[in-house]
Every structure is written in C-alpha cells, then in structure tokens.
Design a protein around this motif. Structure first.
Motif, short mmCIF file in Angstrom:
data_model
loop_
_atom_site.label_atom_id
_atom_site.label_comp_id
_atom_site.label_asym_id
_atom_site.label_seq_id
_atom_site.Cartn_x
_atom_site.Cartn_y
_atom_site.Cartn_z
N GLY A 172 -7.98 -1.27 -10.74
CA GLY A 172 -7.66 -0.93 -12.14
C GLY A 172 -6.67 -1.91 -12.74
N TYR A 202 -6.66 1.63 -7.17
CA TYR A 202 -5.48 1.42 -8.04
C TYR A 202 -5.36 -0.06 -8.41
N TYR A 203 -5.42 -0.92 -7.40
CA TYR A 203 -5.29 -2.35 -7.69
C TYR A 203 -6.51 -2.88 -8.46
N LEU A 263 0.84 -1.21 0.00
CA LEU A 263 0.00 0.00 0.00
C LEU A 263 0.86 1.25 0.00
N SER A 264 0.32 2.32 -0.56
CA SER A 264 1.01 3.60 -0.51
C SER A 264 0.47 4.41 0.66
N ASP A 319 -8.42 4.86 -2.42
CA ASP A 319 -7.59 5.08 -3.62
C ASP A 319 -6.61 3.93 -3.82
N ASN A 320 -6.06 3.42 -2.72
CA ASN A 320 -5.16 2.27 -2.84
C ASN A 320 -5.88 1.08 -3.48
N ARG A 354 0.69 7.49 1.15
CA ARG A 354 0.20 8.83 0.78
C ARG A 354 -1.19 8.80 0.15
N MET A 355 -1.65 7.60 -0.17
CA MET A 355 -2.99 7.51 -0.78
C MET A 355 -4.00 7.04 0.27
#
Lengths: 233, 310
Positions: free
Chosen positions: B101, B98-99, B86-87, B94-95, B89-90
């Motif tokens: 997508g 992203y995955y 995981l990031s 949103d994390n 900052r997100m």
C-alpha cells in the motif's frame, strides 16, 4: 487507497491486536468514569445540565490519556523496534507518516473515550436513581471537541516521541498528560466556573484544541528524519 | 549513469569523523559488497544514501537522484535493515500488504503470493511474524524489501544472526533475486566468504576511509606478487623442498603448509623455472596451481593495517 489511510488502518489494526494496551484502555475507560460518576451524581443532584458538565469535564482528560496510551504503541514502539527506519525509506513524506499514525491513534482513543462517556452517564443515571438524558451540548462536546483534543494530544505526543530519545520520552510522557489536564481544567474553571456545560466553554475548548492541533502539525513539520534516526535506541 | 554514486562523502558525529572523503560508484545490475569492521561507517553510508542522514560534505546519488529530497525516487529503492521492518503482531501477508500500500504496488495480492512462494513462506502467510524464526523473518524482510520491484536494494547485514544453513539460504536468495529481478544489490556485510561468493565489486571501509575498491576478481588476483601452490607426492619432502626453492633468485618466499608448499614469486613468469628446479632436485610433483588470495586476506590486510596503526 491513500497512503494516509494505509498508515492509519495499520495502526488501528495493530492497536486492536495489542492486548496490553487494550486492557489498560478498557480498565481506564470503565474504572475512572465509574469512580467519578459518584462525584458527578452527588454534586449534580439530578440536574441534567450539571451531570452533562461533569461528564464533559472528565471526557477530555480521559481522551488525552487514551491518546497517550495508543501513541506509545504507534510511535514509541516503532522507534524502539527500529522499524521506523524502514518506514522512513518509503515514498511517503514524514509529515504524511505522522498524520497517518496520529489518525490511527485517534480512532481507538476516541472510541474508548466514548465508551468512558457512556459508562459515566450510565453510572451517574444509576446513582441518581433516574435516567439522565444527554444534553445537546454534551453531544456536541463528544462529537467535535473531544476528537479535536485527542488529535492534538496524539499529534503532539507522537511528534515528541519521534523527536526525543527513549529516556526523554519516559520523563516527558507524563508531563505532557498533566500539562494537558491542567490546561483543560484551567480553561473549564475560567470559562464556565468549573461547573455545568456552556456554549462559551465548548467554543473556547474547540478553539484551543484546534490551536494545539495546528501547533502539533507545526512541530511535526520541524522533526527531521535525522533527528528520528539518531534517537533510535 | 551509475546506480549509486558517492563523491567525497564526509560525515562526523559529535566531533568524531565517521566518514572521510569516501568515493565509489556501483554500476547497474551489480552485486556490490561494502565491507568494514564495526563502527567503520558502513551503516552511516547507507543511511546517507537513503536520505535518513545528511552528508557533512560531498554528495550522494541513487539512480541519479537525492533520496532525501525526492519521495518518488524512494519508490525505486528497497532496503533491509537489521530489524527487517516487520511488525511481529501482523501476519506475513499483512506485513507485505502494508508495504504494498505504501509503495503503490499493482496487483498486490498476486505479488505477495509470488514472493511468499519464492522465499518459502507460502504456508505461513497468515501466521503472525512474531512466531517466525530469525531466518524466516529475514527471508520475509528480503521479500518486503523487493516487494515493489526496486531497481536498487540496500541490504544491511542480511546474514547477521543466522545459522550457516540460513546464511546460505539468504545468499542464494540474493543471487536469485538479483538475476530474476535484475536489481542492483548494495550489500553491507561482515561475511567475507559470502561477499566473495556473490559480489562482483567490493569496497573496503576502515576508519571512515575507503581502503580498497575494485572488482572481486581484480582484488583477489592482484596480490602484488604471484603465488603458487605446489603439492608434492611425498608430503614428508615439504620442509626440504622449501629450503631448496627458498634459495632460488626468483622466489621471494616459501612456506610449508599442512598439505603443500606455498611459494611467492618475484617474477610471475618463473613458474616453469620453479617446477624445473623442484624436479631437478628430485622432488615428485603431484599438482601445481596459481594461488589467488582470499577476500579475507585482503580485508585483514587493509583493516589490520589500520587497526595496527600502520
């Protein structure tokens, strides 16, 4: 939405949320052009072509440096955090992952380089005491040559950051930047005599930039997942 | 076809053998525990299965495919490494987006809402992950790993660094997800109690070799010799009772623990004879139960044997 776009959009969003990287990029985008504008204005003496040449000369090194700054966030951080290992398990090829990340680096690096060019032109105009119109060749330089070189720098540095260990990356990071800067300076000196902006110089720079981009793509294609995983700290 | 197949797998790094002729299979829908001390080669096995490292010898298959060469097959597999992927900052949402997508999840918004609710993070969906506790990050990491409804999920030390409450939460979550999503779970863990509670099959790896591979039931029952725990009404009688049963021919050994006698029998059918002997000698018995060994004992037996150089 394609996976390329998904990866690139995420890198852009992360770059916009990284205050440290943004502050460094903005300081460099403003401070460096203002400093060099003094020299450009003095040497050009109001000659628009000479000013355009001076600006063209500084935007490529600035673009390469911006690429390096944003690469450290997109490639190196992901490796240092270990999150790259999870990404490598996704149904995305390593080549596509590299392309997406490089694209995500190019966008903010290009925008900050354009800011640097605008600041240079504004500062040079102010110092020359007369507005300096942008030369068509300079516009072509900013629209085509600069993004190609930023993409080549981001691609090469990104591939190296994926393939090398942390220590090697620390040592080689600046070597990459200086290598690019010497290459750009050398081409400009040989082709255009180091002053002004010429169609020949722009054509040579564009061809060399595209060749470097192809080289970056070739090198990225040689990086393996095993190499990346085994160099995670 | 098994969900995971490992045949004759070997791998070395810098002339050091990490895995030596490792073979095991994991059936569909199983929760499989992969145990071993640090440096035993557990993570290397997972990395080879996921196509991140190449095998030195042997071959591996996940869902019948080689994940190293098959991008599409990786869409059917989920993974949670120690860093959660995981990031900071997100945001949580949103994390996951992203995955979603990357994996091409259909109707990602609904799936993200469903999983955030499942792991108890619905009210933190828009907060940056960097503000989360270790346990919350781990729960979000599990949600990320199963976002695309994988058929097999690899969990590398999912309870590592968590407090006991969070460990239990993660354990319950794994069982719940396995049941709900009908996934095969490959659990790489140091927590033997956790593995014994939730895994159906276990492999113990030590010094790169598989030392035991069986169902938890068989491993804990098959002690070689049956054992019986006898609780006496008067705890003060334990030492004397131990002496008494220790002399019986069908008793291989007896220990007087804090609260009971623990007798190992040479003959599994001799439990009634043991009880008769104790009653005949005047001891009053409160409880008799057949003992099974804990997974920890079995693990230490296999790993200790290796570490002891035997």
């Amino acid at each position: 939405m394609s996976t390329l776009s998904v990866i690139a959009r995420r890198e852009v969003r992360l770059a916009l949320r990284n205050r440290g990287v943004l502050i460094t990029a903005f300081i460099f985008a403003i401070w460096f052009p203002v400093m060099t504008a003094l020299g450009i204005a003095a040497a050009a003496g109001g000659d628009a072509a000479a000013v355009a040449g001076g600006i063209a000369a500084i935007t490529l090194p600035v673009g390469v440096f911006m690429g390096y700054i944003f690469c450290s966030d997109a490639f190196l951080r992901e490796k240092r955090d270990g999150t790259i290992e999870t990404l490598l398990c996704a149904p995305v090829s390593l080549q596509r992952l590299w392309e997406g990340k490089a694209l995500g680096v190019v966008v903010p690096a290009y925008l900050t380089t354009l800011l640097a060019a605008a600041v240079s032109m504004g500062a040079a105009s102010a110092l020359a005491d007369a507005p300096i119109a942008a030369e068509p060749l300079l516009l072509l330089h900013l629209a085509a040559v600069v993004p190609v070189w930023i993409a080549a720098a981001a691609g090469l540095i990104g591939a190296a950051q994926l393939a090398l260990g942390m220590r090697e990356n620390q040592i080689l990071g600046f070597a990459f930047i200086f290598g690019f800067i010497f290459l750009i300076g050398g081409i400009q000196a040989v082709v255009s005599g180091g002053s002004g902006i010429s169609a020949t110089a722009e054509a040579v720079l564009a061809v060399v930039g595209l060749a470097l981009l192809a080289l970056a793509r070739f090198i990225a294609g040689k990086v393996t997942k095993e190499r990346i995983v085994r160099t995670i700290p | 076809m098994n969900a995971v197949e490992v045949r004759g797998l070997s791998r070395s790094f810098d002339d050091r053998d990490i895995l030596r002729d490792v073979s095991f299979t994991v059936g569909h829908g199983e929760i499989f525990g992969y145990l071993g001390p640090n440096g035993a080669g557990k993570t290397t096995t997972i990395r080879i299965l996921l196509g991140l490292l190449a095998p030195g010898a042997g071959n591996v298959r996940v869902l019948g495919r080689d994940l190293a060469a098959d991008d599409d097959a990786r869409a059917r597999v989920g993974v949670l490494f120690e860093n959660n992927g995981l990031s900071d900052r997100m945001s949580a949402a949103d994390n996951l987006a992203y995955y979603a997508g990357l994996y091409g999840v259909e109707d990602p918004a609904a799936r993200i809402d469903e999983l955030l609710a499942l792991v108890g993070l619905a009210d933190r969906r828009d907060d940056p992950v960097g503000t989360f506790s270790t346990g919350m990050k781990r729960k979000l990491g599990i949600a990320r790993a199963i976002l695309h409804r994988p058929e097999v999920v690899f969990l590398d030390e999912p309870s590592s660094g968590l407090d006991p409450g969070a460990q239990r939460m993660v354990r319950d979550l794994i069982v719940e997800l396995s049941r709900r999503e009908e996934m095969t779970v490959f659990l790489n863990s140091h927590h033997l109690d956790e593995v014994q509670r939730i895994c159906s099959t276990v492999a113990i790896l030590a010094e790169g070799r598989i030392r035991a591979f069986d169902s938890v039931e068989n491993l804990t029952a098959a002690s070689g010799r049956p054992a019986v725990t006898v609780a006496l009404t008067d705890p003060g009688d334990r030492a004397r009772a131990c002496e008494t049963v220790g002399s019986l021919p069908f008793v291989a050994g007896c220990d007087a623990d804090d609260d009971a006698l623990r007798c190992t029998l040479a003959d599994p059918a001799a439990i009634p004879d043991l009880v008769a002997a104790l009653v005949g000698a005047g001891f009053r018995i409160e409880e008799v139960r057949r003992s099974s060994r804990s997974l920890e004992e079995i693990y230490l037996e296999h790993v200790g044997r290796v570490e002891g150089g035997a």
